[in-house]
Design an enzyme around this catalytic site. Structure first.
Site, PDB file in Angstrom:
ATOM      1  N   CYS A 175     -15.040  -5.387 -53.008  1.00 19.84           N
ATOM      2  CA  CYS A 175     -15.883  -5.141 -54.174  1.00 19.84           C
ATOM      3  C   CYS A 175     -16.983  -6.176 -54.354  1.00 19.84           C
ATOM      4  CB  CYS A 175     -15.020  -5.078 -55.426  1.00 19.84           C
ATOM      5  SG  CYS A 175     -13.676  -3.868 -55.313  1.00 19.84           S
TER       6      CYS A 175
ATOM      7  N   HIS B  96     -19.138  -5.987 -61.407  1.00 15.97           N
ATOM      8  CA  HIS B  96     -18.425  -4.965 -60.647  1.00 15.97           C
ATOM      9  C   HIS B  96     -17.719  -4.036 -61.622  1.00 15.97           C
ATOM     10  CE1 HIS B  96     -15.641  -2.869 -58.184  1.00 15.97           C
ATOM     11  NE2 HIS B  96     -14.602  -3.630 -58.478  1.00 15.97           N
TER      12      HIS B  96
ATOM     13  N   ASN C 129     -14.141   3.115 -60.200  1.00 18.25           N
ATOM     14  CA  ASN C 129     -14.311   1.918 -59.377  1.00 18.25           C
ATOM     15  C   ASN C 129     -14.719   2.349 -57.975  1.00 18.25           C
ATOM     16  OD1 ASN C 129     -13.967  -0.311 -57.700  1.00 18.25           O
ATOM     17  ND2 ASN C 129     -12.082  -0.997 -58.677  1.00 18.25           N
TER      18      ASN C 129
END
Length: 333
Positions: A122, A258, A289
């Protein structure tokens, strides 16, 4: 003794254009609830996620990247032939070789651009952005395409109550090019390999190949450990990025963390003491996500909706499996 000629690059680098691609299929929480014992209210309260996008067979890592990249190139006002390097951050390109970046570079019509993949979970977009900045200032490329792309639906265990609702698919891309003034601040990045078990793939590919496991590998995580690390440690990293750039929290226009979990985002906003005037990316609500794709996708949406504008000062931070992280202050394209 011969002397090596010094490189002549641009004095600084900046993001010139951004583009995104979200798969056509929108998956609401109700679909996730078909395989786990939970509720829409629980998922929303724990993560903020209402929907996510899942790719179909045609929406491959390469195909989504090409769509996002075409938009970023057009937004930057350049042609694909001017792109000197393509950097792709992903953990869901399931061929060890060749890198998917080479396919993307070719199909976009670049002129034999350098192309390679990186794997930093990520935080991958931040890693790619840092590499691109260095290439431009060093002089090895005039324009660099940085792509974050994932098909995390391929690595989602729909029976895992802790993660089944989290992940989505998509691609985000930016063009990084020369600038006469600083527009990408110093990167605060690093790794904490002692926490590698916190977010991981369940089993190695070799175990699956050899018949040692029946279930396809998936991503799993220790939710509480990830939450504590992100809230307490990553807020410190974000503050370090602000300090390194010489920008106070009160002077920020936009915060693009993020898009892991809205509770994490809220906690970071509170810890950093960001004023209400700062626009906070919350793309996680409808995109989920998307790992390496989450920051450029969130950036693209903020600009497209008018919540942020060109020239705004933004703090971006990615963090995830490794554990790894990368944060910097940038000027939006």
């Amino acid at each position: 003794m011969s002397k090596i000629k010094p490189a002549k690059g641009a004095p600084y680098a900046r993001i010139l254009g951004v583009g995104g691609y979200r798969p056509t299929r929108v998956v609401p929480n109700e679909v996730i609830l078909e395989t786990i014992d939970s509720s829409d209210e629980w998922i929303r309260s724990r993560s903020g996620i209402q929907t996510r996008h899942w790719a179909n067979d045609e929406e491959t890592v390469a195909a989504m990247s090409i769509e996002a990249s075409g938009k970023a190139i057009a937004d930057a006002g350049i042609t694909a032939a001017q792109v000197g390097a393509v950097i792709v951050s992903t953990v869901t390109h399931f061929k060890q070789t060749p890198a998917v970046a080479t396919e993307i570079a070719d199909k976009l019509g670049t002129n034999k651009a350098a192309a390679f993949d990186i794997s930093a979970g990520c935080a991958g977009f931040g890693y790619g952005l840092t590499l691109a900045k260095g290439m431009i200032v060093e002089g090895s490329a005039e324009y660099v395409l940085v792509i974050g792309v994932e098909r995390l639906s391929d690595l989602t265990d729909l029976e895992d109550r802790a993660t089944a609702f989290l992940f989505g698919d998509g691609a985000g891309a930016v063009v990084v090019g020369p600038s006469n003034e600083p527009a990408i601040g110093p990167t605060i990045w690093g790794s904490e390999g002692d926490k590698a078990e916190t977010i991981k793939q369940t089993v190695p590919w070799t175990d699956y190949r050899e018949g040692g496991v029946e279930r396809f590998p998936a991503i799993t995580q220790e939710g509480q450990a990830v939450f504590r690390w992100a809230v307490f440690e990553m807020a410190k990293v974000a503050q370090q990025a602000l300090d390194a750039a010489g920008v106070a929290a009160a002077d920020l226009d936009v915060f693009i963390p993020h898009q892991a979990n809205e509770r994490i985002i809220d906690s970071m906003v509170k810890t950093l003491k960001l004023p209400e005037s700062v626009t906070v990316a919350r793309d996680v609500r409808t995109t989920g996500n998307t790992s390496a794709a989450s920051i450029p996708l969130a950036m693209e949406r903020l600009l497209a909706t008018g919540e942020a504008k060109s020239g705004d000062t933004a703090l971006v931070i990615g963090f995830g499996a490794g554990l790894v992280y990368a944060a910097s202050v940038v000027t939006l394209p």
